[in-house]
Design a protein around this motif. Structure first.
Motif, PDB file in Angstrom:
ATOM      1  N   UNK A 163      -2.976   4.676   4.410  1.00 46.54           N
ATOM      2  CA  UNK A 163      -3.753   3.848   3.493  1.00 46.54           C
ATOM      3  C   UNK A 163      -4.494   2.804   4.315  1.00 46.54           C
ATOM      4  N   UNK A 164      -5.819   2.726   4.139  1.00 50.10           N
ATOM      5  CA  UNK A 164      -6.627   1.786   4.923  1.00 50.10           C
ATOM      6  C   UNK A 164      -7.547   1.000   4.007  1.00 50.10           C
ATOM      7  N   UNK A 165      -7.898  -0.193   4.481  1.00 56.85           N
ATOM      8  CA  UNK A 165      -8.788  -1.064   3.714  1.00 56.85           C
ATOM      9  C   UNK A 165      -9.433  -2.044   4.684  1.00 56.85           C
ATOM     10  N   UNK A 166     -10.697  -2.340   4.467  1.00 61.35           N
ATOM     11  CA  UNK A 166     -11.436  -3.216   5.366  1.00 61.35           C
ATOM     12  C   UNK A 166     -10.752  -4.580   5.488  1.00 61.35           C
ATOM     13  N   UNK A 167     -10.471  -4.980   6.736  1.00 58.77           N
ATOM     14  CA  UNK A 167      -9.851  -6.276   6.989  1.00 58.77           C
ATOM     15  C   UNK A 167      -8.339  -6.247   6.965  1.00 58.77           C
ATOM     16  N   UNK A 168      -7.754  -5.048   6.817  1.00 57.50           N
ATOM     17  CA  UNK A 168      -6.293  -4.920   6.754  1.00 57.50           C
ATOM     18  C   UNK A 168      -5.817  -3.875   7.762  1.00 57.50           C
ATOM     19  N   UNK A 169      -4.565  -4.015   8.167  1.00 55.73           N
ATOM     20  CA  UNK A 169      -3.970  -3.029   9.052  1.00 55.73           C
ATOM     21  C   UNK A 169      -3.682  -1.737   8.273  1.00 55.73           C
ATOM     22  N   UNK A 170      -3.895  -0.619   8.924  1.00 59.47           N
ATOM     23  CA  UNK A 170      -3.627   0.662   8.291  1.00 59.47           C
ATOM     24  C   UNK A 170      -2.126   0.856   8.095  1.00 59.47           C
ATOM     25  N   UNK A 171      -1.788   1.334   6.926  1.00 53.03           N
ATOM     26  CA  UNK A 171      -0.399   1.563   6.530  1.00 53.03           C
ATOM     27  C   UNK A 171      -0.141   3.060   6.596  1.00 53.03           C
ATOM     28  N   UNK A 172       0.936   3.487   7.280  1.00 60.55           N
ATOM     29  CA  UNK A 172       1.207   4.911   7.427  1.00 60.55           C
ATOM     30  C   UNK A 172       2.661   5.219   7.130  1.00 60.55           C
ATOM     31  N   UNK A 173       2.894   6.273   6.356  1.00 59.18           N
ATOM     32  CA  UNK A 173       4.227   6.832   6.151  1.00 59.18           C
ATOM     33  C   UNK A 173       4.259   8.130   6.940  1.00 59.18           C
TER      34      UNK A 173
END
Length: 791
Positions: free
Chosen positions: A89-99
């Motif tokens: 899960x990614x979003x501009x200005x945020x760290x990518x979240x990965x499972x």
């Protein structure tokens, strides 16, 4: 960052979602013959709890990858064929979240609550997590997340998160009849059990399993009363804890309850040697986001006994019931109400035939019964966009009753030992989380736990303590400041403890710093000063003068330092190295220059009737190396090795090995799945294995002549822990067959503990019936067949 999010219009969100439709359509065509399941959830700002619209959600390890985007409420949903996937899960200005390994099965929806952290540095990094609850205070060292999927996948864990934790670096199961954990050379009693972040009583059935004296332990048992069906993630901390945790020296196992499905009803059944499990979950009311989850379990061992099938020389049985209700509201936050209770018993009845008596146990009637109850409520609310408040109240209680009768040669019953112990904890906790300017986060909290004891104990006719309720409140305020600065993250914390029982107090500073060497590598250093209460058996033991000489014992304390290096050498593969040093002090010992006694070596809940002082010391240090590949492309593996020392000093001032100084630990766990898809059914054959090898624990030699004179085990304390037991070696296997059909999945599994039937020594003791020292082994080969269905 927030202004960037506000510029995304509803039209743009719809545009992103429309771009995903062709790929979703093509995927549905490709997998039209495969069972599928829904993956859904919400994506929120970790610090403010606000939805993140148009966040990109990607499901990898499938060709082509599946894409979708969140709507204006931060909600996403996609349909995927069953299997293991990497979700990002990614979003501009945020760290990518990965499972890294998300399991999708046809019998149960996958529901995720995803919280993204702001990007405060230039490196493009990915936060690799496991599905579950996000922690506001995260430690950069010595922390593991235990998922339900791992608990079910790893071989011979008995579906118990504590047994799974013994596959980690630095952790040893002290006796495989139970789930006690010796962490980094510490006593299993040095750890703490938590539920939803607060302290609870020992939450295990059969708490006397595998003990030398057959008395219950403080922190272990044969089976956890919380069935795996009810658990969300569990968080295992093995050193240098952050400021939110106290009253522990070695490890903390913090369990959380998963919410039920709030959109549709789902059911799980499981039957096996350990028990029959039945679980149900679903919405309390349609379209109001509330849910329930209920689970009941009854031991198959007890059921087989009722049917006349003898599986042991003891009548062993347990049962438990657990419920969890989650009730979100529009303005008053989210409430969780939960409760669970467990009953267990272990009864041995001597045969009335002296001709079959070979051991001292054969001429005894032994009855052990235990009751555990836990009830609580949790409330979470956002006070504004930068402040959230969480409050938890839990009442937990436990009663252990044990009695044994000796039989004379003419079967006359002679009273032996009797224990009737009740422990209760009322735990109240509240914490305020505040997002400050310049990427800082402040958490302040207060925990208050009432420890109440009502103990009666008689051993060989001598009264060790009597029924007299006693106890006090343990108050634990704390604060932690987290600061993110480009490549550096700091945690500065302070924890305080005050015990009203004897007015003892402790001030405990905590600190950590983590440096991002690159997008895949971290270097971290952490320190914590930790303190722990003594066991009630030390506080409340009666001397010959009918007084309690150890009521004023202080906390045992320790300095704990950890240096950690982490490197994701591949997308799903992590290399970790940790170096630790722990200095223990204020340990209870005897005020006797010839005594080798130290409370660091106590394993059973034994009353100590002589006067103790807080002058003992100890130290644990070692190196842990781990290499883990998360499940991907149908296989996984995990290898770790630990080299360590564990020493202590008693009243005689001599440095000795502790009981738990095995010097080295090695674990290798891995597995492979083979898949077939035919006529709309997905079938999987899997084989998982674990190899455990570690140095034997230390033992004190038995004085045979004195033991024969007294008719009981007498140790040569002048040579305390000078002998080392043989190395421990065990191979566990799990063989399973999964079948995924439309909205239904099943698993037939065979777990084999100790597949080679290796005779690993548990301890030695003097047996008066034989008149010699006897070796007691741990569990041999145990096959456990189970069948699990979800629909």
């Amino acid at each position: 960052m927030r202004s960037e999010r506000e510029r995304i219009s509803g039209k743009q969100i719809k545009f992103y979602q429309l771009l995903c439709l062709p790929l979703l359509f093509l995927t549905q065509l490709v997998f039209a013959q495969s069972p599928t399941q829904t993956i859904r959830g919400t994506v929120l700002d970790e610090a403010t709890g606000t939805p993140l619209p148009a966040a990109n959600v990607v499901l990898k390890d499938v060709e082509p990858p599946l894409f979708t985007a969140t709507n204006e409420q931060g909600v996403f949903s996609l349909e995927a064929p069953v299997g293991y996937y990497r979700l990002e899960v990614s979003y501009l200005g945020y760290q990518t979240y990965a499972i890294p390994s998300l399991l999708v099965e046809s019998g149960k929806e996958v529901v995720l609550d995803i919280q993204l952290e702001p990007q405060v540095y230039d490196l493009e990094t990915t936060i690799l997590v496991k599905p579950g609850r996000f922690r506001q205070i995260t430690s950069p060292v010595s922390t593991q997340t235990i998922t339900l999927e791992e608990t079910l996948r790893f071989p011979a864990t008995f579906f118990d998160p504590a047994r799974l934790a013994t596959t980690y670096a630095g952790v040893v199961n002290d006796n495989d009849q139970a789930n006690g954990m010796a962490v980094r050379g510490n006593n299993p009693d040095a750890m703490s059990w938590r539920l939803e972040g607060v302290e609870i009583v020992n939450p295990n059935h059969l708490s006397n399993a595998g003990t030398f004296s057959d008395r219950p332990t403080r922190n272990a048992g044969g089976v956890n009363i919380l069935s795996a069906q009810l658990l969300g993630n569990s968080y295992f901390h093995s050193g240098a804890f952050t400021a939110q945790y106290g009253n522990a020296l070695s490890g903390i196992l913090d369990m959380s309850l998963r919410p039920g499905n709030n959109e549709q009803y789902e059911f799980t059944t499981q039957i096996g040697l350990l028990g029959i499990d039945v679980a149900a979950e679903g919405p309390l009311k349609k379209n109001d986001r509330s849910s329930f989850l209920v689970n009941y379990r009854y031991s198959t061992i007890g059921l087989l006994t009722d049917l006349g099938v003898e599986v042991s020389d003891e009548d062993i049985r347990f049962q438990d019931l657990a419920v969890n209700f989650r009730i979100p509201t529009n303005r008053m936050g989210t409430f969780s109400i939960f409760g669970m209770g467990g009953l267990s018993e272990n009864i041995f009845t001597a045969e009335r035939d002296t001709g079959v008596w070979e051991m001292a146990k054969d001429r005894q009637d032994i009855e052990f019964k235990s009751e555990v109850g836990i009830v609580g409520v949790n409330h979470f609310i956002w006070l504004n966009s930068n402040v959230d408040l969480q409050t938890t109240a839990v009442l937990s209680a436990r009663n252990n009753f044990r009695e044994n009768l000796f039989l004379s040669d003419d079967f006359e019953e002679i009273p032996g030992d009797e224990d009737n112990w009740t422990e209760r904890k009322l735990s109240l906790a509240s914490r305020l989380n505040i997002r400050l300017p310049k990427t800082m986060n402040l958490q302040i909290g207060l925990m208050a736990t009432e420890h109440q004891y009502d103990l009666f104990s008689r051993r060989f006719g001598q009264l060790e303590t009597k029924n007299e309720a006693d106890g006090g409140w343990l108050f634990e305020p704390y604060a932690n400041l987290r600061i993110d600065r480009q490549r550096l993250t700091y945690n500065l914390g302070l924890h305080y403890q005050y015990f009203s029982f004897n007015s003892k107090q402790a001030i405990e500073p905590r600190a950590s710093v983590s440096y991002r060497l690159s997008s895949k590598q971290n270097l971290s250093l952490a320190y914590g000063l930790h303190s722990q209460l003594q066991s009630p058996q030390l506080y409340l033991g009666l001397s010959a003068l009918d007084i309690r000489p150890n009521r004023d014992l202080d906390f045992t304390r320790s300095h704990h330092f950890v240096l950690a290096y982490s490197n994701f050498i591949k997308e799903n593969t992590r290399l970790g190295v940790e170096v630790y040093y722990q200095r223990l002090f204020d340990v209870p010992i005897m005020d006797n220059p010839e005594s080798s006694f130290s409370a660091l070596n106590l394993v059973d809940e034994v009353f100590f009737l002589d006067t103790l002082i807080n002058d003992g010391t100890g130290q644990n240090y070692g190196v842990e190396v781990s290499l883990q590949r998360f499940f991907s492309n149908n296989y996984f593996y995990s290898f770790n090795a630990t080299v360590y020392e564990s020493k202590y000093k008693g009243g005689d001032g001599i440095e000795r090995d502790t009981r738990f100084n095995g010097n080295y630990i090695m674990n290798l766990t891995g597995g492979k799945e083979f898949r077939w898809n035919k006529k709309g059914k997905d079938k999987i054959f899997g084989l998982n294995a674990r190899v455990a090898y570690y140095g034997g624990f230390r033992a004190t030699p038995i004085d045979l002549e004195s033991s024969q004179d007294l008719g009981q085990t007498v140790f040569d304390e002048s040579r305390a822990f000078s002998e080392q037991l043989d190395d421990y070696f065990k191979i566990d296997l799990r063989i399973y067959w999964k079948n995924n059909k439309a909205r239904y999945s099943s698993t037939l599994a065979l777990d084999i503990q100790n597949a080679t039937n290796r005779e690993n020594i548990a301890y030695t003791f003097y047996d008066p019936e034989q008149g010699e020292v006897v070796v007691k082994n741990q569990l041999g080969l145990i096959p456990i067949l189970s069948y699990r269905a979800e629909f």
